[in-house]
Scaffold this active site. Sequence first.
Site, PDB file in Angstrom:
ATOM      1  N   LYS A 179       0.846  -1.187   0.000  1.00  0.00           N
ATOM      2  CA  LYS A 179       0.000   0.000   0.000  1.00  0.00           C
ATOM      3  C   LYS A 179       0.889   1.247   0.000  1.00  0.00           C
ATOM      4  O   LYS A 179       1.818   1.350   0.814  1.00  0.00           O
ATOM      5  CB  LYS A 179      -0.892   0.011   1.244  1.00  0.00           C
ATOM      6  CG  LYS A 179      -1.892  -1.141   1.313  1.00  0.00           C
ATOM      7  CD  LYS A 179      -3.001  -0.972   0.307  1.00  0.00           C
ATOM      8  CE  LYS A 179      -4.052  -2.059   0.452  1.00  0.00           C
ATOM      9  NZ  LYS A 179      -5.192  -1.886  -0.476  1.00  0.00           N
ATOM     10  N   ASP A 205      -0.294  -0.579  -4.524  1.00  0.00           N
ATOM     11  CA  ASP A 205      -1.726  -0.258  -4.515  1.00  0.00           C
ATOM     12  C   ASP A 205      -1.907   1.116  -3.882  1.00  0.00           C
ATOM     13  O   ASP A 205      -1.590   1.325  -2.710  1.00  0.00           O
ATOM     14  CB  ASP A 205      -2.491  -1.311  -3.720  1.00  0.00           C
ATOM     15  CG  ASP A 205      -3.995  -1.098  -3.761  1.00  0.00           C
ATOM     16  OD1 ASP A 205      -4.454  -0.179  -4.463  1.00  0.00           O
ATOM     17  OD2 ASP A 205      -4.712  -1.855  -3.079  1.00  0.00           O
ATOM     18  N   GLU A 263      -1.813  -0.120  -8.843  1.00  0.00           N
ATOM     19  CA  GLU A 263      -3.246  -0.344  -8.767  1.00  0.00           C
ATOM     20  C   GLU A 263      -3.982   0.931  -8.349  1.00  0.00           C
ATOM     21  O   GLU A 263      -3.640   1.545  -7.343  1.00  0.00           O
ATOM     22  CB  GLU A 263      -3.523  -1.479  -7.775  1.00  0.00           C
ATOM     23  CG  GLU A 263      -4.961  -1.923  -7.709  1.00  0.00           C
ATOM     24  CD  GLU A 263      -5.157  -3.082  -6.736  1.00  0.00           C
ATOM     25  OE1 GLU A 263      -6.314  -3.469  -6.532  1.00  0.00           O
ATOM     26  OE2 GLU A 263      -4.156  -3.586  -6.176  1.00  0.00           O
ATOM     27  N   ASP A 317      -9.096  -1.171 -10.093  1.00  0.00           N
ATOM     28  CA  ASP A 317      -9.762  -1.907  -9.012  1.00  0.00           C
ATOM     29  C   ASP A 317     -11.100  -1.250  -8.723  1.00  0.00           C
ATOM     30  O   ASP A 317     -12.130  -1.604  -9.292  1.00  0.00           O
ATOM     31  CB  ASP A 317      -8.849  -1.926  -7.781  1.00  0.00           C
ATOM     32  CG  ASP A 317      -9.497  -2.550  -6.549  1.00  0.00           C
ATOM     33  OD1 ASP A 317     -10.599  -3.104  -6.655  1.00  0.00           O
ATOM     34  OD2 ASP A 317      -8.896  -2.484  -5.462  1.00  0.00           O
ATOM     35  N   LYS A 350     -12.752  -8.267  -8.144  1.00  0.00           N
ATOM     36  CA  LYS A 350     -13.249  -8.632  -6.818  1.00  0.00           C
ATOM     37  C   LYS A 350     -14.719  -8.989  -6.962  1.00  0.00           C
ATOM     38  O   LYS A 350     -15.537  -8.144  -7.328  1.00  0.00           O
ATOM     39  CB  LYS A 350     -13.067  -7.481  -5.828  1.00  0.00           C
ATOM     40  CG  LYS A 350     -11.619  -7.236  -5.438  1.00  0.00           C
ATOM     41  CD  LYS A 350     -11.499  -6.064  -4.488  1.00  0.00           C
ATOM     42  CE  LYS A 350     -10.019  -5.850  -4.111  1.00  0.00           C
ATOM     43  NZ  LYS A 350      -9.821  -4.565  -3.400  1.00  0.00           N
TER      44      LYS A 350
END
Length: 368
Positions: free
Chosen positions: A163, A188, A213, A238, A262
């Site tokens: 992250k 991300d 991401e 995402d 997802k």
Amino acid sequence: MKIQSISMQIICSDLKIPFQTHLETVKKREAIVIKVTDTDGLIGYGEAVPFSSPWYTEETIKSCYHILKDFIIPKILQNRLQHPKDLAEIWKGIRRNAMAKSGMEQAVWDLYAKQQGIYIGKLFGGERSKVAAGVVIATPVISDAIRQIEEYKKDGYKRFKIKISPRHDLEMLDEIRKAHPDIALLADANSAYSLHDADHIKRLDQYGLAMIEQPLGHDDIVEHSFLQKQIKTPICLDESISSFHDAKSALLIGSCQIINIKMARVGGWKEAVEIHDLCLENGVPVWVGGMIEFGISRAHNIALASLAGFTIPGDLSSSSKYWEQDIIEPEVIVSDGLVDVPERSGIGFSVHEKNLDKLTIYSEIFTL
């Protein structure tokens, strides 16, 4: 499908390690476990996984429970569902609320697979006996991130997701690359940047990232297309891919080179498989994203990852990464970076009802 009852249980558990992004720190995780029971006593299990606050999407545990209880469940019971494919028609008057729909669709497809005596992944063309696992490192403390990577490397994880935010991205990635120059690393951003940061984002190209991401707005598709033309690192979308239409639009204008699917974010099995098929037809790699799930949702994700287009290791870490004790048995185990795809009917795992009841803080049952 001869549905006799539908029940919901809100569960809650502490995470073993806090999950930190620039938007939120998650220490406790709630979820809604959905059970759909037929007249023969077979049970299909689903897991709705919004967070307790609306930091990732607009849905929350409370709003999701409301939509399920007051709209989705009554429609299913009143319409006497014949096949899981009929769900889209039954709830066409309910806009968005993807995580509520996903949890219910999971449960209905699991029940149907058990009625047919087949593993759920094979209903959608799943072909793998093992799927590759990646892991998320969600801490702003660089030394902790490096330590976690070292630990997860021992378990053979194939891919590491960090992250990042503009506050610490260069320092974080620089130190990680010094310590681990050869790992498959992705970053991300959870929408931490704007298009004005393009020159700064270009500096991330030096770290050989597999992808970055969702660097820009959580609902953006257009500006990502401009950014992708300016950087070498592949962009993975995402949050802004919440439907098949979003995925099709993103590919048409070149907003990304990779898509994270997802199931919870896009509304369940049907939409996830359609996005997968679109990307497979267009040669766009996809991977299964995670939502800090309990075992039921994780089991559905493993089944999804068995489809041919999922060529990038997904967020499919061992149950023990987050939980002292999961709600499925056997628990998910990563061995040499791989997770075995089960062969039993339905999701392929049993639900540990005692563990489930221990974590339950509220429950209701609904019948015809």
